[in-house]
Design a protein around this motif. Structure first.
Motif, PDB file in Angstrom:
ATOM      1  N   GLY A  14      -7.861  -5.432  -8.806  1.00  0.00           N
ATOM      2  CA  GLY A  14      -8.414  -4.913  -7.562  1.00  0.00           C
ATOM      3  C   GLY A  14      -7.444  -4.464  -6.483  1.00  0.00           C
ATOM      4  O   GLY A  14      -7.768  -4.535  -5.307  1.00  0.00           O
ATOM      5  N   CYS A  15      -6.269  -3.965  -6.871  1.00  0.00           N
ATOM      6  CA  CYS A  15      -5.319  -3.442  -5.886  1.00  0.00           C
ATOM      7  C   CYS A  15      -5.181  -1.934  -6.055  1.00  0.00           C
ATOM      8  O   CYS A  15      -5.075  -1.431  -7.179  1.00  0.00           O
ATOM      9  CB  CYS A  15      -3.947  -4.091  -6.058  1.00  0.00           C
ATOM     10  SG  CYS A  15      -3.940  -5.850  -5.668  1.00  0.00           S
ATOM     11  N   ILE A  16      -5.168  -1.211  -4.933  1.00  0.00           N
ATOM     12  CA  ILE A  16      -4.986   0.239  -5.006  1.00  0.00           C
ATOM     13  C   ILE A  16      -3.537   0.643  -4.738  1.00  0.00           C
ATOM     14  O   ILE A  16      -3.181   1.803  -4.943  1.00  0.00           O
ATOM     15  CB  ILE A  16      -5.951   0.992  -4.064  1.00  0.00           C
ATOM     16  CG1 ILE A  16      -5.765   0.578  -2.609  1.00  0.00           C
ATOM     17  CG2 ILE A  16      -7.389   0.792  -4.512  1.00  0.00           C
ATOM     18  CD1 ILE A  16      -6.579   1.388  -1.620  1.00  0.00           C
ATOM     19  N   ALA A  17      -2.742  -0.275  -4.273  1.00  0.00           N
ATOM     20  CA  ALA A  17      -1.299  -0.079  -4.104  1.00  0.00           C
ATOM     21  C   ALA A  17      -0.660  -1.451  -4.272  1.00  0.00           C
ATOM     22  O   ALA A  17      -1.304  -2.472  -4.046  1.00  0.00           O
ATOM     23  CB  ALA A  17      -0.990   0.487  -2.717  1.00  0.00           C
ATOM     24  N   ASP A  18       0.596  -1.455  -4.693  1.00  0.00           N
ATOM     25  CA  ASP A  18       1.257  -2.746  -4.870  1.00  0.00           C
ATOM     26  C   ASP A  18       1.718  -3.301  -3.523  1.00  0.00           C
ATOM     27  O   ASP A  18       1.435  -2.717  -2.474  1.00  0.00           O
ATOM     28  CB  ASP A  18       2.394  -2.661  -5.893  1.00  0.00           C
ATOM     29  CG  ASP A  18       3.581  -1.824  -5.450  1.00  0.00           C
ATOM     30  OD1 ASP A  18       3.727  -1.540  -4.237  1.00  0.00           O
ATOM     31  OD2 ASP A  18       4.381  -1.453  -6.327  1.00  0.00           O
ATOM     32  N   ASP A  19       2.426  -4.415  -3.543  1.00  0.00           N
ATOM     33  CA  ASP A  19       2.805  -5.059  -2.283  1.00  0.00           C
ATOM     34  C   ASP A  19       3.874  -4.295  -1.501  1.00  0.00           C
ATOM     35  O   ASP A  19       4.231  -4.670  -0.394  1.00  0.00           O
ATOM     36  CB  ASP A  19       3.230  -6.514  -2.505  1.00  0.00           C
ATOM     37  CG  ASP A  19       4.274  -6.694  -3.581  1.00  0.00           C
ATOM     38  OD1 ASP A  19       4.829  -5.680  -4.070  1.00  0.00           O
ATOM     39  OD2 ASP A  19       4.540  -7.841  -3.938  1.00  0.00           O
ATOM     40  N   GLU A  20       4.359  -3.179  -2.061  1.00  0.00           N
ATOM     41  CA  GLU A  20       5.284  -2.294  -1.338  1.00  0.00           C
ATOM     42  C   GLU A  20       4.599  -0.957  -1.001  1.00  0.00           C
ATOM     43  O   GLU A  20       5.273   0.038  -0.735  1.00  0.00           O
ATOM     44  CB  GLU A  20       6.546  -2.071  -2.167  1.00  0.00           C
ATOM     45  CG  GLU A  20       7.346  -3.349  -2.369  1.00  0.00           C
ATOM     46  CD  GLU A  20       8.578  -3.149  -3.237  1.00  0.00           C
ATOM     47  OE1 GLU A  20       8.881  -2.004  -3.619  1.00  0.00           O
ATOM     48  OE2 GLU A  20       9.235  -4.161  -3.514  1.00  0.00           O
ATOM     49  N   ASN A  21       3.261  -0.923  -1.062  1.00  0.00           N
ATOM     50  CA  ASN A  21       2.452   0.275  -0.816  1.00  0.00           C
ATOM     51  C   ASN A  21       2.789   1.407  -1.776  1.00  0.00           C
ATOM     52  O   ASN A  21       2.659   2.579  -1.437  1.00  0.00           O
ATOM     53  CB  ASN A  21       2.584   0.755   0.637  1.00  0.00           C
ATOM     54  CG  ASN A  21       1.787  -0.108   1.570  1.00  0.00           C
ATOM     55  OD1 ASN A  21       0.712  -0.587   1.223  1.00  0.00           O
ATOM     56  ND2 ASN A  21       2.323  -0.344   2.745  1.00  0.00           N
ATOM     57  N   SER A  22       3.212   1.073  -2.981  1.00  0.00           N
ATOM     58  CA  SER A  22       3.579   2.072  -3.975  1.00  0.00           C
ATOM     59  C   SER A  22       2.475   2.236  -5.017  1.00  0.00           C
ATOM     60  O   SER A  22       1.738   1.296  -5.324  1.00  0.00           O
ATOM     61  CB  SER A  22       4.872   1.653  -4.677  1.00  0.00           C
ATOM     62  OG  SER A  22       5.172   2.556  -5.724  1.00  0.00           O
ATOM     63  N   LEU A  23       2.421   3.446  -5.576  1.00  0.00           N
ATOM     64  CA  LEU A  23       1.511   3.745  -6.680  1.00  0.00           C
ATOM     65  C   LEU A  23       2.278   3.965  -7.978  1.00  0.00           C
ATOM     66  O   LEU A  23       1.712   4.487  -8.943  1.00  0.00           O
ATOM     67  CB  LEU A  23       0.680   4.989  -6.360  1.00  0.00           C
ATOM     68  CG  LEU A  23      -0.192   4.926  -5.123  1.00  0.00           C
ATOM     69  CD1 LEU A  23      -0.898   6.249  -4.909  1.00  0.00           C
ATOM     70  CD2 LEU A  23      -1.192   3.802  -5.229  1.00  0.00           C
ATOM     71  N   ALA A  24       3.544   3.594  -8.009  1.00  0.00           N
ATOM     72  CA  ALA A  24       4.365   3.806  -9.208  1.00  0.00           C
ATOM     73  C   ALA A  24       3.715   3.168 -10.437  1.00  0.00           C
ATOM     74  O   ALA A  24       3.780   3.720 -11.540  1.00  0.00           O
ATOM     75  CB  ALA A  24       5.773   3.262  -8.994  1.00  0.00           C
ATOM     76  N   TRP A  25       3.070   2.022 -10.270  1.00  0.00           N
ATOM     77  CA  TRP A  25       2.393   1.346 -11.374  1.00  0.00           C
ATOM     78  C   TRP A  25       1.305   2.236 -11.985  1.00  0.00           C
ATOM     79  O   TRP A  25       1.082   2.218 -13.194  1.00  0.00           O
ATOM     80  CB  TRP A  25       1.775   0.029 -10.890  1.00  0.00           C
ATOM     81  CG  TRP A  25       0.768   0.226  -9.789  1.00  0.00           C
ATOM     82  CD1 TRP A  25       1.018   0.248  -8.445  1.00  0.00           C
ATOM     83  CD2 TRP A  25      -0.630   0.480  -9.937  1.00  0.00           C
ATOM     84  NE1 TRP A  25      -0.143   0.489  -7.745  1.00  0.00           N
ATOM     85  CE2 TRP A  25      -1.173   0.640  -8.640  1.00  0.00           C
ATOM     86  CE3 TRP A  25      -1.487   0.589 -11.027  1.00  0.00           C
ATOM     87  CZ2 TRP A  25      -2.509   0.905  -8.412  1.00  0.00           C
ATOM     88  CZ3 TRP A  25      -2.833   0.848 -10.797  1.00  0.00           C
ATOM     89  CH2 TRP A  25      -3.324   0.998  -9.506  1.00  0.00           C
ATOM     90  N   LEU A  26       0.630   3.027 -11.141  1.00  0.00           N
ATOM     91  CA  LEU A  26      -0.441   3.901 -11.607  1.00  0.00           C
ATOM     92  C   LEU A  26       0.132   5.044 -12.436  1.00  0.00           C
ATOM     93  O   LEU A  26      -0.391   5.397 -13.490  1.00  0.00           O
ATOM     94  CB  LEU A  26      -1.220   4.448 -10.411  1.00  0.00           C
ATOM     95  CG  LEU A  26      -2.279   5.501 -10.709  1.00  0.00           C
ATOM     96  CD1 LEU A  26      -3.359   4.947 -11.620  1.00  0.00           C
ATOM     97  CD2 LEU A  26      -2.888   6.007  -9.404  1.00  0.00           C
ATOM     98  N   PHE A  27       1.224   5.628 -11.958  1.00  0.00           N
ATOM     99  CA  PHE A  27       1.808   6.763 -12.654  1.00  0.00           C
ATOM    100  C   PHE A  27       2.500   6.351 -13.948  1.00  0.00           C
ATOM    101  O   PHE A  27       2.803   7.201 -14.790  1.00  0.00           O
ATOM    102  CB  PHE A  27       2.756   7.509 -11.720  1.00  0.00           C
ATOM    103  CG  PHE A  27       2.031   8.078 -10.527  1.00  0.00           C
ATOM    104  CD1 PHE A  27       0.887   8.838 -10.671  1.00  0.00           C
ATOM    105  CD2 PHE A  27       2.478   7.822  -9.242  1.00  0.00           C
ATOM    106  CE1 PHE A  27       0.209   9.348  -9.579  1.00  0.00           C
ATOM    107  CE2 PHE A  27       1.811   8.323  -8.140  1.00  0.00           C
ATOM    108  CZ  PHE A  27       0.671   9.096  -8.311  1.00  0.00           C
TER     109      PHE A  27
END
Length: 187
Positions: A14-27
Protein backbone atom coordinates in the motif's frame (compact mmCIF):
# COMPACT_ATOMS: atom_id res chain seq x y z
CA UNK A 1 -18.78 16.45 -17.76
CA UNK A 2 -16.18 13.70 -17.35
CA UNK A 3 -15.22 11.71 -14.31
CA UNK A 4 -12.52 12.38 -11.74
CA UNK A 5 -10.21 9.39 -11.39
CA UNK A 6 -7.44 8.56 -8.97
CA UNK A 7 -5.35 6.16 -11.03
CA UNK A 8 -2.06 5.09 -9.53
CA UNK A 9 0.36 2.27 -8.92
CA UNK A 10 1.01 0.87 -5.46
CA UNK A 11 3.20 -1.69 -3.80
CA UNK A 12 1.45 -4.75 -2.38
CA UNK A 13 1.71 -3.22 1.07
CA UNK A 14 0.00 0.00 0.00
CA UNK A 15 2.74 2.56 -0.71
CA UNK A 16 2.73 4.81 -3.77
CA UNK A 17 6.27 6.07 -3.13
CA UNK A 18 9.06 4.74 -0.97
CA UNK A 19 10.36 6.46 2.16
CA UNK A 20 12.52 8.75 -0.03
CA UNK A 21 9.50 9.77 -2.20
CA UNK A 22 10.95 7.74 -5.07
CA UNK A 23 9.18 5.60 -7.66
CA UNK A 24 12.35 3.75 -8.69
CA UNK A 25 10.85 0.54 -7.25
CA UNK A 26 7.93 0.87 -9.69
CA UNK A 27 10.13 1.34 -12.74
CA UNK A 28 12.16 -1.74 -11.75
CA UNK A 29 9.07 -3.92 -12.36
CA UNK A 30 8.95 -5.54 -15.80
CA UNK A 31 7.43 -2.93 -18.18
CA UNK A 32 7.38 -0.38 -15.35
CA UNK A 33 8.95 2.25 -17.62
CA UNK A 34 6.51 1.63 -20.45
CA UNK A 35 3.20 0.54 -18.92
CA UNK A 36 0.54 -1.21 -20.94
CA UNK A 37 -2.00 1.25 -22.36
CA UNK A 38 -4.66 -0.56 -20.30
CA UNK A 39 -3.02 0.90 -17.17
CA UNK A 40 -3.51 4.55 -18.19
CA UNK A 41 -6.77 6.53 -18.27
CA UNK A 42 -7.52 6.89 -21.98
CA UNK A 43 -10.04 9.75 -21.69
CA UNK A 44 -8.10 12.04 -19.34
CA UNK A 45 -7.85 15.55 -20.77
CA UNK A 46 -6.48 17.13 -17.56
CA UNK A 47 -3.97 15.88 -15.01
CA UNK A 48 -3.74 16.91 -11.35
CA UNK A 49 -0.67 16.43 -9.15
CA UNK A 50 0.57 17.44 -5.76
CA UNK A 51 3.86 19.29 -5.47
CA UNK A 52 5.80 16.23 -4.25
CA UNK A 53 4.78 14.22 -7.31
CA UNK A 54 5.49 17.17 -9.60
CA UNK A 55 8.96 17.81 -8.15
CA UNK A 56 9.85 14.12 -8.33
CA UNK A 57 8.87 13.96 -12.01
CA UNK A 58 10.94 17.08 -12.78
CA UNK A 59 14.01 15.70 -11.01
CA UNK A 60 13.75 12.07 -12.16
CA UNK A 61 13.69 12.96 -15.86
CA UNK A 62 15.77 16.14 -15.60
CA UNK A 63 12.87 17.93 -17.26
CA UNK A 64 14.00 21.48 -16.54
CA UNK A 65 17.15 20.83 -18.60
CA UNK A 66 15.18 18.78 -21.18
CA UNK A 67 11.66 20.29 -21.33
CA UNK A 68 10.72 18.09 -24.30
CA UNK A 69 10.59 15.16 -21.85
CA UNK A 70 7.53 16.65 -20.13
CA UNK A 71 5.33 15.59 -23.02
CA UNK A 72 6.43 11.96 -22.90
CA UNK A 73 4.01 11.36 -20.03
CA UNK A 74 1.87 14.47 -19.76
CA UNK A 75 1.43 15.19 -23.46
CA UNK A 76 -0.02 18.62 -24.14
CA UNK A 77 -2.75 18.23 -21.52
CA UNK A 78 -3.12 20.93 -18.88
CA UNK A 79 -1.62 19.84 -15.56
CA UNK A 80 -2.81 21.42 -12.33
CA UNK A 81 -0.25 21.30 -9.53
CA UNK A 82 -1.45 21.93 -5.97
CA UNK A 83 1.28 23.77 -4.08
CA UNK A 84 1.83 26.55 -1.59
CA UNK A 85 5.30 27.29 -2.94
CA UNK A 86 6.67 28.83 -6.10
CA UNK A 87 7.94 26.01 -8.30
CA UNK A 88 9.85 25.92 -11.58
CA UNK A 89 8.00 25.25 -14.81
CA UNK A 90 9.44 23.50 -17.88
CA UNK A 91 9.41 25.61 -21.00
CA UNK A 92 6.34 25.00 -23.16
CA UNK A 93 4.44 22.89 -20.59
CA UNK A 94 0.83 23.77 -19.77
CA UNK A 95 1.19 23.76 -15.98
CA UNK A 96 -1.23 25.65 -13.77
CA UNK A 97 -0.13 26.10 -10.17
CA UNK A 98 -3.07 26.26 -7.76
CA UNK A 99 -3.54 26.36 -4.02
CA UNK A 100 -6.32 26.14 -1.50
CA UNK A 101 -9.07 23.60 -0.95
CA UNK A 102 -9.84 21.23 -3.83
CA UNK A 103 -13.49 22.34 -3.76
CA UNK A 104 -12.52 25.93 -4.56
CA UNK A 105 -10.32 24.95 -7.53
CA UNK A 106 -12.62 22.21 -8.83
CA UNK A 107 -14.71 24.43 -11.16
CA UNK A 108 -11.53 25.61 -12.91
CA UNK A 109 -10.23 22.03 -13.26
CA UNK A 110 -13.57 20.79 -14.63
CA UNK A 111 -13.76 23.68 -17.10
CA UNK A 112 -10.27 22.84 -18.42
CA UNK A 113 -11.26 19.16 -18.79
CA UNK A 114 -14.40 19.90 -20.78
CA UNK A 115 -16.13 16.59 -21.47
CA UNK A 116 -12.94 14.64 -20.68
CA UNK A 117 -11.84 12.96 -17.50
CA UNK A 118 -9.65 14.45 -14.79
CA UNK A 119 -6.77 12.17 -13.77
CA UNK A 120 -5.51 12.69 -10.23
CA UNK A 121 -2.00 11.30 -10.76
CA UNK A 122 -0.77 11.70 -7.19
CA UNK A 123 -0.44 11.75 -4.37
CA UNK A 124 -2.77 9.85 -2.14
CA UNK A 125 -3.52 12.74 0.18
CA UNK A 126 -4.53 14.93 -2.78
CA UNK A 127 -6.84 12.16 -4.01
CA UNK A 128 -8.26 12.04 -0.48
CA UNK A 129 -9.01 15.76 -0.70
CA UNK A 130 -11.00 15.11 -3.88
CA UNK A 131 -12.92 12.40 -1.98
CA UNK A 132 -13.52 14.82 0.91
CA UNK A 133 -14.95 17.32 -1.60
CA UNK A 134 -17.35 14.67 -2.93
CA UNK A 135 -15.66 14.79 -6.32
CA UNK A 136 -13.88 11.43 -6.70
CA UNK A 137 -15.68 9.02 -9.05
CA UNK A 138 -13.21 6.16 -9.46
CA UNK A 139 -10.11 4.67 -7.87
CA UNK A 140 -7.97 2.53 -10.17
CA UNK A 141 -5.00 0.78 -8.62
CA UNK A 142 -2.22 -1.11 -10.37
CA UNK A 143 -0.63 -3.29 -7.72
CA UNK A 144 3.05 -3.96 -8.41
CA UNK A 145 4.77 -7.14 -7.19
CA UNK A 146 6.84 -5.21 -4.65
CA UNK A 147 6.84 -4.83 -0.86
CA UNK A 148 8.33 -1.65 0.60
CA UNK A 149 9.46 -1.02 4.17
CA UNK A 150 7.62 2.31 4.32
CA UNK A 151 6.68 5.34 2.32
CA UNK A 152 3.73 7.40 1.18
CA UNK A 153 0.42 5.61 1.79
CA UNK A 154 -1.84 4.80 -1.13
CA UNK A 155 -4.83 6.59 0.36
CA UNK A 156 -4.49 8.14 3.82
CA UNK A 157 -8.23 8.15 4.47
CA UNK A 158 -10.64 5.60 5.77
CA UNK A 159 -13.23 4.59 3.19
CA UNK A 160 -15.76 1.95 4.17
CA UNK A 161 -16.75 -0.85 1.83
CA UNK A 162 -20.20 0.74 1.38
CA UNK A 163 -18.47 3.55 -0.58
CA UNK A 164 -16.54 1.31 -2.98
CA UNK A 165 -17.91 -1.02 -5.65
CA UNK A 166 -15.47 -3.29 -7.48
CA UNK A 167 -15.89 -2.79 -11.24
CA UNK A 168 -13.02 -4.94 -12.47
CA UNK A 169 -10.00 -6.98 -11.43
CA UNK A 170 -7.50 -8.32 -13.93
CA UNK A 171 -3.87 -9.18 -14.51
CA UNK A 172 -2.05 -6.71 -16.76
CA UNK A 173 1.50 -7.96 -17.19
CA UNK A 174 3.04 -8.11 -13.72
CA UNK A 175 0.37 -5.83 -12.23
CA UNK A 176 -2.97 -6.65 -10.62
CA UNK A 177 -5.38 -3.98 -11.87
CA UNK A 178 -8.28 -3.14 -9.55
CA UNK A 179 -10.92 -0.56 -10.47
CA UNK A 180 -13.47 0.69 -7.94
CA UNK A 181 -16.42 3.00 -8.39
CA UNK A 182 -16.64 5.51 -5.54
CA UNK A 183 -20.17 5.97 -4.23
CA UNK A 184 -21.45 9.12 -2.60
CA UNK A 185 -21.38 9.24 1.17
CA UNK A 186 -24.71 8.61 2.83
CA UNK A 187 -25.76 10.74 5.72
Amino acid sequence: MGRILFDTATSIDGCIADDENSLAWLFAVENGHSPDDALLPADATVLVEGSTTYEWVLAESDILAHPERWGQFHGDRPTFVFTTRELPKPEGADIRFVQGPVASVLPTIRAAAGAGDVWVVGGGDLAGQFLDAGALDEIAISVAPVFLTGGAPLFPRRIGSERLRLRSAEAVGQFARLVYEVRAATE
